[in-house]
Design a protein around this motif. Structure first.
Motif, PDB file in Angstrom:
ATOM      1  N   ASP A 429       0.843  -1.199   0.000  1.00 16.39           N
ATOM      2  CA  ASP A 429       0.000   0.000   0.000  1.00 16.39           C
ATOM      3  C   ASP A 429       0.878   1.248   0.000  1.00 16.39           C
ATOM      4  N   ARG A 430       0.224   2.373  -0.254  1.00 16.39           N
ATOM      5  CA  ARG A 430       0.907   3.658  -0.389  1.00 16.39           C
ATOM      6  C   ARG A 430       1.547   4.093   0.929  1.00 16.39           C
ATOM      7  N   ALA A 431       0.885   3.850   2.039  1.00 15.62           N
ATOM      8  CA  ALA A 431       1.410   4.280   3.335  1.00 15.62           C
ATOM      9  C   ALA A 431       2.740   3.588   3.645  1.00 15.62           C
ATOM     10  N   THR A 432       2.831   2.298   3.326  1.00 21.93           N
ATOM     11  CA  THR A 432       4.082   1.566   3.549  1.00 21.93           C
ATOM     12  C   THR A 432       5.204   2.155   2.698  1.00 21.93           C
ATOM     13  N   GLU A 433       4.880   2.526   1.455  1.00 19.52           N
ATOM     14  CA  GLU A 433       5.864   3.131   0.555  1.00 19.52           C
ATOM     15  C   GLU A 433       6.386   4.449   1.130  1.00 19.52           C
ATOM     16  N   VAL A 434       5.492   5.289   1.592  1.00 17.55           N
ATOM     17  CA  VAL A 434       5.885   6.598   2.126  1.00 17.55           C
ATOM     18  C   VAL A 434       6.781   6.441   3.342  1.00 17.55           C
TER      19      VAL A 434
END
Length: 564
Positions: A429-434
């Protein structure tokens, strides 16, 4: 303009890549006023130097050559001082001036130029009119230049290898470092090189203008040249003396020691007071000039960094400043003579992947188009929410995002590993990437700082500045990774402010019976009160990052082979 009745004023100037800036503080460290000139946007400069719009420099992408017209900087001095006067600044109250300049840039004074400097007169026109024939090379190489690969290899070979050069000068050979730029001029423009009688850094060039005479290069900015031996000579009369590395000079150009002059400690008050030309702006003829230094060392002074501190600037590129009690140069990063204490050193790490990389990850999968201020704010809010909604340690997921060619380490790649240390093409997910991006960037800064000799311990402070330091979630990651408190300081122009503080220190030394007893910390101790604690480490962070740091270091070793 702030009021500071009956107090002495101190002026700090900064000639950076894109702007010339000025800030005045009073003897109580209080802000008085400031001004700036944007090289690539100022109408009169754009008309005369269209090749430098909008960035303030001229770039040939085909060769990697990046320069700025020297006379553009000269002309900017008059515009800058005029703006201070227009604001109502009483420059007659300025008792001392110092300056900073973009590091590594070089200025080539033609034989006879010092006479032109000494004859500057307010009745004979502006500075650029009087100094139009003063330069042997019209376009000054600047730090963004990457055209000196041949000279870097030649210098390292000549002195006995990259490790030897780093041991003596604090850094292995880098494209942007001044010694390699001088070598390119001497090899490719031999006639202009022979016409040159003095070579200045951008910082010392500013002092040449201010004093109407050739001004010396200081130890700290000189450390960014691949030419200065950063180790003290131990001379009986001046134990902290530094000298040029003879082998490096021999490679870079003939008679180079004479062209560079004798380097001086960064807090030296120069023998010449301000040049008579500057009476046009109301300066007192007794105004003292303190040796200038580079913008990075000047920022260290502004941040009031002392032993045990690490300064982190989060900007378009990221920078780490570390106070080091001794020099342990290696094959990455830089070690400079400390600008405020010649018995100490300054570790410097520069990262290409700063704010622009954070923006690219922020905007991943989003529509790529110019954003309004409101849209920018909304996207950063979403980015921050991603950080806040993921746990410290990111459930073991780690990322490396060298979207631009990175400096430390020299690499260009993207890597993602899950909690099992398996490489994965994407995170779930995007949060993990950030969070992987931010934790990776901060872990790199701690890892490299410790390799330079920095040690986290009781009393350690992280001092954060730059645009990214306004993001509370990023500051919390910083506190967790370094396992210490993070402080912020609202300095928008740290190099100019550092120059003003250094002017104050140099002036205090010049007035003291025993200058060696007057430390920088004594003079500007009130500045430390302006820091505010912004984040403290989470209880679980210390144990989490012991393992994560080891895993990150192993990933970085793999990344470092990406450009082999």
């Amino acid at each position: 303009m702030a009021e500071s009745e009956n107090l002495d004023h101190f002026l700090g100037l900064d000639f950076s890549t894109q702007r010339a800036k000025a800030i005045i503080v009073d003897s109580n460290m209080k802000f008085v006023c400031n001004a700036y000139v944007s090289f690539g946007e100022e109408p009169s400069l754009v008309k005369k130097y269209p090749q430098c719009s909008p960035n303030g420099y001229d770039e040939d992408e085909s060769t990697g050559t990046v320069t700025s017209p020297t006379l553009l900087w000269v002309e900017s001095m008059d515009i800058l001082l005029s703006r201070l006067v227009a604001q109502g600044a009483d420059l007659g109250r300025v008792v001392a001036i110092s300056a900073s300049g973009q590091q590594h840039g070089s200025v080539y004074w033609k034989t006879g130029a010092e006479r032109l400097l000494s004859e500057m007169d307010a009745k004979n026109g502006l500075l650029h009119e009087q100094l139009k024939d003063a330069f042997a090379v019209q376009d000054s190489p600047i730090w963004k230049d990457t055209s000196t690969g041949e000279q870097c290899r030649g210098l390292e070979t000549h002195v006995g290898g990259a490790a030897k050069l780093a041991e003596v000068t604090g850094s292995r050979a880098y494209h942007r470092f001044t010694g390699n730029q001088i070598a390119k001029v001497s090899q490719q423009l031999p006639e202009q090189y022979q016409q040159c009688e003095r070579i200045s850094l951008v910082s010392s060039f500013v002092c040449c203008l201010l004093t109407g005479a050739y001004a010396p290069i200081d130890y700290s900015d000189g450390s960014g040249m691949n030419l200065l031996d950063i180790r003290p000579t131990g001379h009986p009369k001046q134990p902290d003396e530094r000298v040029w590395m003879k082998e490096a000079l021999d490679y870079a150009g003939s008679d180079l020691a004479e062209k560079l002059g004798t380097p001086v400690p960064s807090f030296t008050t120069l023998p010449n007071t301000i040049a008579p030309y500057f009476s046009r702006y109301g300066f007192n003829p007794s105004c003292r000039i303190v040796a200038a230094t580079g913008d990075n060392p000047s920022s260290l002074a502004a941040l009031y960094i002392k032993e045990g501190d690490v300064g982190i600037s989060l900007g378009s590129s990221d920078t780490v400043f570390v106070w080091l009690p001794e020099a342990k140069p290696g094959m990455f990063g830089h070690v400079f003579v400390n600008p405020v204490d010649t018995d100490a050193y300054m570790g410097l790490l520069c990262y290409s992947n700063g704010d622009m990389t954070r923006k690219k990850i922020r905007d991943k999968s989003a529509e790529l188009r110019p954003l309004s201020a409101t849209e920018e704010e909304e996207r950063w809010h979403e980015f921050t929410q991603c950080l806040n909604n993921t746990p410290t340690g990111n459930r073991g997921n780690i990322g490396i995002y060298f979207l631009e060619e990175e400096i430390v380490p020299h690499a260009k790649c993207t890597m993602r590993r899950d909690a099992a240390d398996v490489d994965v093409p994407e995170f779930p997910d995007r949060a993990t990437e950030v969070r992987a991006l931010i934790e990776g960037q901060i872990m790199a800064k701690r890892l490299h700082s410790e390799r330079l000799g920095y040690q986290c311990g009781p009393g350690t402070r992280v001092l954060a500045t730059g645009g990214g330091s306004k993001n509370q979630a990023i500051l919390q990651v910083m506190a967790d990774v370094f396992n210490t408190d993070v402080y912020t300081f609202s300095i928008s122009e740290s190099a100019a402010q550092g120059a003003a503080y250094r002017a104050m220190h140099g002036y205090a030394r010049s007035q003291a019976p025993n200058p060696s007893t007057v430390s920088f910390q004594q003079v500007i101790q009130e500045a430390s009160d302006t820091f505010q604690r912004a984040a403290s480490p989470s209880p679980e962070a210390a144990d989490l990052y012991v393992d994560l740091m080891k895993r990150y270091a192993a990933m970085e070793e793999v990344a470092a082979s990406s450009l082999d």
